[in-house]
Design an enzyme around this catalytic site. Structure first.
Site, mmCIF file in Angstrom:
data_model
loop_
_atom_site.group_PDB
_atom_site.id
_atom_site.type_symbol
_atom_site.label_atom_id
_atom_site.label_comp_id
_atom_site.label_asym_id
_atom_site.label_seq_id
_atom_site.Cartn_x
_atom_site.Cartn_y
_atom_site.Cartn_z
ATOM 1 N N HIS A 17 0.832 -1.202 0.000
ATOM 2 C CA HIS A 17 0.000 0.000 0.000
ATOM 3 C C HIS A 17 0.869 1.255 0.000
ATOM 4 O O HIS A 17 2.105 1.176 -0.031
ATOM 5 C CB HIS A 17 -1.005 -0.025 1.158
ATOM 6 C CG HIS A 17 -0.389 -0.142 2.531
ATOM 7 N ND1 HIS A 17 0.425 0.823 3.073
ATOM 8 C CD2 HIS A 17 -0.464 -1.131 3.459
ATOM 9 C CE1 HIS A 17 0.802 0.461 4.278
ATOM 10 N NE2 HIS A 17 0.294 -0.736 4.535
ATOM 11 N N HIS A 20 3.848 1.604 2.450
ATOM 12 C CA HIS A 20 5.037 0.829 2.048
ATOM 13 C C HIS A 20 5.768 1.572 0.926
ATOM 14 O O HIS A 20 6.997 1.693 0.930
ATOM 15 C CB HIS A 20 4.631 -0.561 1.547
ATOM 16 C CG HIS A 20 3.871 -1.376 2.555
ATOM 17 N ND1 HIS A 20 2.859 -2.223 2.219
ATOM 18 C CD2 HIS A 20 3.998 -1.460 3.915
ATOM 19 C CE1 HIS A 20 2.392 -2.816 3.317
ATOM 20 N NE2 HIS A 20 3.068 -2.356 4.355
ATOM 21 N N CYS A 125 -1.670 -8.933 20.429
ATOM 22 C CA CYS A 125 -2.256 -8.296 19.240
ATOM 23 C C CYS A 125 -1.562 -8.889 18.022
ATOM 24 O O CYS A 125 -0.354 -8.717 17.846
ATOM 25 C CB CYS A 125 -2.081 -6.785 19.262
ATOM 26 S SG CYS A 125 -2.519 -6.060 17.662
ATOM 27 N N CYS A 128 0.055 -6.190 15.595
ATOM 28 C CA CYS A 128 1.409 -5.752 15.955
ATOM 29 C C CYS A 128 2.340 -6.946 16.104
ATOM 30 O O CYS A 128 3.553 -6.773 16.176
ATOM 31 C CB CYS A 128 1.401 -4.996 17.283
ATOM 32 S SG CYS A 128 0.427 -3.504 17.287
ATOM 33 N N CYS A 143 -6.494 -2.970 20.468
ATOM 34 C CA CYS A 143 -5.233 -2.308 20.151
ATOM 35 C C CYS A 143 -5.549 -1.052 19.336
ATOM 36 O O CYS A 143 -6.250 -1.148 18.318
ATOM 37 C CB CYS A 143 -4.349 -3.261 19.346
ATOM 38 S SG CYS A 143 -2.938 -2.409 18.628
ATOM 39 N N HIS A 146 -4.668 -1.488 15.651
ATOM 40 C CA HIS A 146 -5.382 -2.514 14.866
ATOM 41 C C HIS A 146 -6.771 -2.744 15.455
ATOM 42 O O HIS A 146 -7.061 -3.837 15.976
ATOM 43 C CB HIS A 146 -4.568 -3.817 14.836
ATOM 44 C CG HIS A 146 -3.224 -3.636 14.227
ATOM 45 N ND1 HIS A 146 -2.089 -3.404 14.959
ATOM 46 C CD2 HIS A 146 -2.836 -3.600 12.917
ATOM 47 C CE1 HIS A 146 -1.061 -3.245 14.143
ATOM 48 N NE2 HIS A 146 -1.489 -3.353 12.901
ATOM 49 N N LYS A 296 -8.047 8.100 8.988
ATOM 50 C CA LYS A 296 -7.206 6.932 8.672
ATOM 51 C C LYS A 296 -7.693 6.308 7.351
ATOM 52 O O LYS A 296 -8.895 6.239 7.107
ATOM 53 C CB LYS A 296 -7.346 5.918 9.822
ATOM 54 C CG LYS A 296 -6.318 4.813 9.802
ATOM 55 C CD LYS A 296 -6.481 3.949 11.063
ATOM 56 C CE LYS A 296 -5.874 2.581 10.911
ATOM 57 N NZ LYS A 296 -4.443 2.482 10.852
ATOM 58 N N LYS A 299 -10.228 0.591 3.475
ATOM 59 C CA LYS A 299 -10.996 0.173 2.294
ATOM 60 C C LYS A 299 -12.465 0.513 2.483
ATOM 61 O O LYS A 299 -13.140 0.915 1.541
ATOM 62 C CB LYS A 299 -10.821 -1.328 2.067
ATOM 63 C CG LYS A 299 -9.438 -1.646 1.534
ATOM 64 C CD LYS A 299 -9.398 -2.994 0.828
ATOM 65 C CE LYS A 299 -7.976 -3.283 0.390
ATOM 66 N NZ LYS A 299 -7.332 -4.334 1.149
HETATM 67 O O1 ME8 Z 1 5.639 -3.381 10.666
HETATM 68 N N1 ME8 Z 1 2.201 6.235 6.347
HETATM 69 O O2 ME8 Z 1 5.458 -4.227 8.517
HETATM 70 P P1 ME8 Z 1 4.246 -3.352 7.928
HETATM 71 C C1 ME8 Z 1 3.534 6.108 6.150
HETATM 72 N N2 ME8 Z 1 6.968 -6.266 9.169
HETATM 73 N N3 ME8 Z 1 4.192 4.931 6.212
HETATM 74 C C2 ME8 Z 1 3.471 3.834 6.489
HETATM 75 C C3 ME8 Z 1 2.070 3.888 6.703
HETATM 76 C C4 ME8 Z 1 1.427 5.169 6.619
HETATM 77 N N4 ME8 Z 1 0.136 5.332 6.778
HETATM 78 N N5 ME8 Z 1 1.638 2.627 6.941
HETATM 79 C C5 ME8 Z 1 2.740 1.817 6.874
HETATM 80 C C6 ME8 Z 1 5.935 -4.177 9.797
HETATM 81 N N6 ME8 Z 1 3.843 2.537 6.583
HETATM 82 C C7 ME8 Z 1 7.052 -5.178 10.050
HETATM 83 C C8 ME8 Z 1 8.373 -4.452 9.926
HETATM 84 S S1 ME8 Z 1 11.051 -4.391 9.984
HETATM 85 C C9 ME8 Z 1 12.237 -5.345 10.613
HETATM 86 C C10 ME8 Z 1 9.583 -5.298 10.225
HETATM 87 C C11 ME8 Z 1 5.216 2.021 6.393
HETATM 88 O O3 ME8 Z 1 3.841 -4.028 6.655
HETATM 89 C C12 ME8 Z 1 6.138 2.522 7.490
HETATM 90 O O4 ME8 Z 1 7.456 2.397 7.063
HETATM 91 O O5 ME8 Z 1 3.202 -3.132 8.954
HETATM 92 C C13 ME8 Z 1 5.838 1.514 8.577
HETATM 93 O O6 ME8 Z 1 6.814 1.523 9.597
HETATM 94 C C14 ME8 Z 1 5.840 0.224 7.776
HETATM 95 O O7 ME8 Z 1 5.187 0.611 6.533
HETATM 96 C C15 ME8 Z 1 5.100 -0.916 8.455
HETATM 97 O O8 ME8 Z 1 4.939 -1.974 7.531
#
Ligand code: ME8
Length: 511
Positions: A17, A20, A125, A128, A143, A146, A296, A299
Site C-alpha cells: 500500500h 510501504h 495483538c 502488531c 489495540c 489494529h 485513517k 478500504k
Molecule cells: O511493521 N504512512 O510491517 P508493515 C507512512 N513487518 N508509512 C506507512 C504507513 C502510513 N500510513 N503505513 C505503513 C511491519 N507505513 C514489520 C516491519 S522491519 C524489521 C519489520 C510504512 O507491513 C512505514 O514504514 O506493517 C511503517 O513503519 C511500515 O510501513 C510498516 O509496515
C-alpha cells in the site's frame, strides 16, 4: 564512503500500500542523493514473511503458504520496480541463509544466559505481533493500531530475552549520540519508553500456535518471534555472521514509520547489545500518511490511495513528487488521489514542465533546433542564476530524511523564479526585432541552462522525468560526484525531441 540504507521489511498479509511505497521511495531518494555525491550505496527493502498474521492471511485465501508468499513477494517487487525504487537487495525472510543467521544470533545470546524460559499470561495483538499491556489498549480493550483485529488473551510458556540489564546502556548511547534517533521528537518518545523498567521480551512462539517462522535452535517445539527474526534482516542482508559485513554495518541507517519505533529503538538495539554487536548509525523515523481530513485510510471508507492507480492515471513521478514534497516532519500528513492530481498539475505541470516545453519549443522553432548562443548577461540573468544555484545546493550535500520536503520546496521556488523571469523578459517579443534578437537568445539560453541545473537536482526525486528533460536538452552527462555548475549546456547544442513532460490530468468527473 559507504552508506547502507534499510527500509522496514513489510508484512505480506496484504497487498503493498501507499505507506510501504512511501518509506521505500524515501529510501530511494536518499540513495540517489548520496550516489550523486559519490558515495557507495546499498539499499535494502523487502518482505517479512513469517508470523501469525501472514500464516492466517494465506489460510483465509485458501492457499498453501509457499505459493501465497511467492505471490505477495512478487507484488512487492513489482510495485517497487513500478515506483523506480532502485534497491540493491530484496529481503525475503524465508531465505535459508537468513534463517541460519537468525538461529546463530539466538544461540549466541542464549549461550550468554540472557534468554530464559517461563510461563506468561498476556494480551496478544496479531496486528502488531506483540504482547500488550492493559494500558496500551483502548477503553473497549482493543489495540489502537489494529482496532479491527481482536486482541487475544494468551497463556503460554515461552523464551524471553532479558531487557532490563541493557536499558541504562541504551539510554547512555542515545544521550551520547544525539543523532542516533532522528528527528528529535522521536528521540524523546524513545527516551520516554526507556524511562521505566523493561519487561523481558518474548522471543518465541509455540508451534501449536505459529508454525511459520525460524525454528528456535535450542528448542524444536518453538519458532522464533517474528520481530526477532525480521529485525535480524538488517545484518543478515550484508552477510553477517561471515566477515565482510562490518563496513556496511558501521554505515547503516534504518528508515521506519513511527508505528515501529519500539521494536527498532528498544528491541533491536538490545538484541544487538546482547549479541555483543555494535548499534546501527541512525534510526530515521517518519510520521504517517492519513486520508484527506486526517481520517485513517481504509478500504471501507474508500479513501485508500492505491499506488498502481496513481501511476496509471498520472505517471510514477506524480506519486513520488507528492510523497517527497508533502510529508511533514513532526505530524501526520494527508494524501488522496485528488491532492496528488492537483499538486501534479500545479507544480510539475504548470511550474516546471510547461516552462521547459515552451522555451525548448520556441528555441527549436526559431533557433534552428538548437540551444541559442547567449550574448552578455544582465543583472537579472545573474539574479535568476544565483536563485537556481542556491535552490539546487540543498541537494548537492547529504540530505537527512526530515529535510527532503523543504529541499524540494525550494526547487519549486526556483521554478517560480524562472517563470517570473521569462514572463518579464518576454523572449517571444524580443525575437520580433533584429536589434533584440541577441537578447532573446540570451534569455532562452539562461532559462534552458537553469532548467538543466534544476533537472539535475530533480533526478534525485523524479528520475524518470528528469532523464527525459535532460534528454530534451541534450545535456552533457552528469559527473559523479555531482557539483551543480552553470553554463554546462553549450550554445548551439542540438535539442532533442520535445515532449510534454507532465501532461495535464483532469479530475475523473471532468474527464
Ligand atoms: O511493521 N504512512 O510491517 P508493515 C507512512 N513487518 N508509512 C506507512 C504507513 C502510513 N500510513 N503505513 C505503513 C511491519 N507505513 C514489520 C516491519 S522491519 C524489521 C519489520 C510504512 O507491513 C512505514 O514504514 O506493517 C511503517 O513503519 C511500515 O510501513 C510498516 O509496515
Amino acid at each position: 564512503m559507504k552508506s547502507y540504507i534499510t527500509t522496514p521489511i513489510y508484512y505480506v498479509n496484504g497487498a503493498p500500500h501507499i505507506g510501504h511505497a512511501y518509506t521505500s521511495i524515501v529510501a530511494d531518494i536518499m540513495k540517489r542523493n548520496r550516489t550523486a555525491l559519490g558515495m557507495e550505496m546499498m539499499l535494502s527493502t523487502g518482505v517479512d514473511e513469517h508470523g501469525q498474521k501472514n500464516q492466517e492471511a494465506a489460510r483465509d485465501l485458501g492457499m498453501q503458504i509457499e505459493p501465497y508468499l511467492d505471490m505477495r513477494c512478487d507484488e512487492f517487487r513489482k510495485v517497487f520496480d513500478l515506483l523506480d525504487v532502485d534497491y540493491d537487495y530484496f529481503v525475503r525472510t524465508s531465505r535459508e541463509g537468513h534463517k541460519k543467521a537468525v538461529a546463530h544470533m539466538e544461540q549466541t545470546i542464549f549461550d550468554k544466559g540472557l534468554i530464559v524460559k517461563h510461563a506468561y499470561t498476556g494480551i496478544y495483538c496479531k496486528g502488531c505481533e506483540e504482547f500488550k499491556k492493559e494500558s496500551d489498549l483502548t477503553e473497549d480493550g482493543q489495540c489502537p493500531l489494529h482496532p479491527t483485529m481482536k486482541v487475544e488473551q494468551t497463556d503460554e510458556t515461552n523464551y524471553f530475552l532479558k531487557m532490563e540489564p541493557f536499558r541504562q546502556k541504551l539510554l547512555d548511547h542515545i544521550e551520547a549520540n544525539p543523532d542516533f534517533v532522528h528527528p528529535a521528537a522521536f528521540r524523546n518518545e524513545l527516551k520516554q519508553m526507556l524511562s521505566e523498567p523493561l519487561e523481558d521480551l518474548c522471543i518465541s512462539r509455540p508451534k501449536e500456535r505459529v508454525t511459520l517462522g525460524v525454528d528456535l535452535p535450542f528448542d524444536p517445539d518453538f519458532v522464533t518471534y517474528v520481530w526477532f527474526d525480521a529485525l535480524a534482516n538488517y545484518l543478515t542482508n550484508i552477510g553477517w555472521p561471515e566477515d565482510g559485513y562490518q563496513d556496511w554495518w558501521a554505515a547503516c541507517e534504518h528508515l521506519i514509520g513511527k508505528d515501529i519505533l519500539k521494536p527498532h529503538g528498544v528491541y533491536w538495539p538490545i538484541m544487538l547489545m546482547a549479541a555483543g554487536l555494535p548499534l546501527p548509525k541512525r534510526l530515521n523515523v517518519h510520521s504517517h500518511w492519513t486520508g484527506a481530513g486526517g481520517v485513517k485510510m481504509s478500504k471501507s471508507i474508500g479513501n485508500v490511495v492505491d499506488p498502481h492507480e496513481v501511476v496509471e492515471m498520472m505517471g510514477v513521478d506524480a506519486l513520488r513528487w507528492y510523497l517527497a514534497r508533502h510529508m511533514r516532519a513532526d505530524s501526520d500528513s494527508q494524501i488522496s488521489v485528488e491532492l496528488i492530481r492537483q499538486t501534479y498539475n500545479s507544480e510539475l505541470g504548470n511550474k516546471i514542465g510547461n516552462l521547459l516545453s515552451r522555451v525548448a519549443k520556441f528555441s527549436n522553432k526559431n533557433f534552428d533546433g538548437k540551444v541559442p548562443v547567449p550574448g552578455p548577461l544582465t543583472e537579472e540573468d545573474e539574479t535568476l542564476r544565483r536563485t537556481v544555484m542556491q535552490a539546487v545546493s540543498g541537494l548537492a550535500g547529504e540530505v537527512a530524511m526530515p529535510d527532503i520536503p523543504a529541499r524540494v520546496h525550494v526547487l519549486v521556488t526556483a521554478a517560480e523564479a524562472m517563470n517570473e523571469y521569462i514572463d518579464h523578459q518576454a523572449p517571444w517579443s524580443l525575437f520580433k526585432t533584429e536589434e533584440t534578437r541577441e537578447r532573446c537568445a540570451t534569455v532562452l539560453y539562461v532559462t534552458l541552462d537553469c532548467q538543466r541545473v534544476l533537472f539535475e537536482a530533480l533526478a534525485q526525486i523524479i528520475p524518470t522525468s528528469a532523464a527525459k528533460a535532460l534528454a530534451m536538452l541534450n545535456a552533457p552527462e552528469v559527473a559523479v560526484p555531482w557539483t551543480p555548475q552553470l553554463d554546462k549546456l553549450a550554445g548551439g547544442t542540438q535539442l532533442g525531441d520535445i515532449l510534454a513532460l507532465f501532461p495535464r490530468v483532469n479530475a475523473p468527473e471532468a474527464a
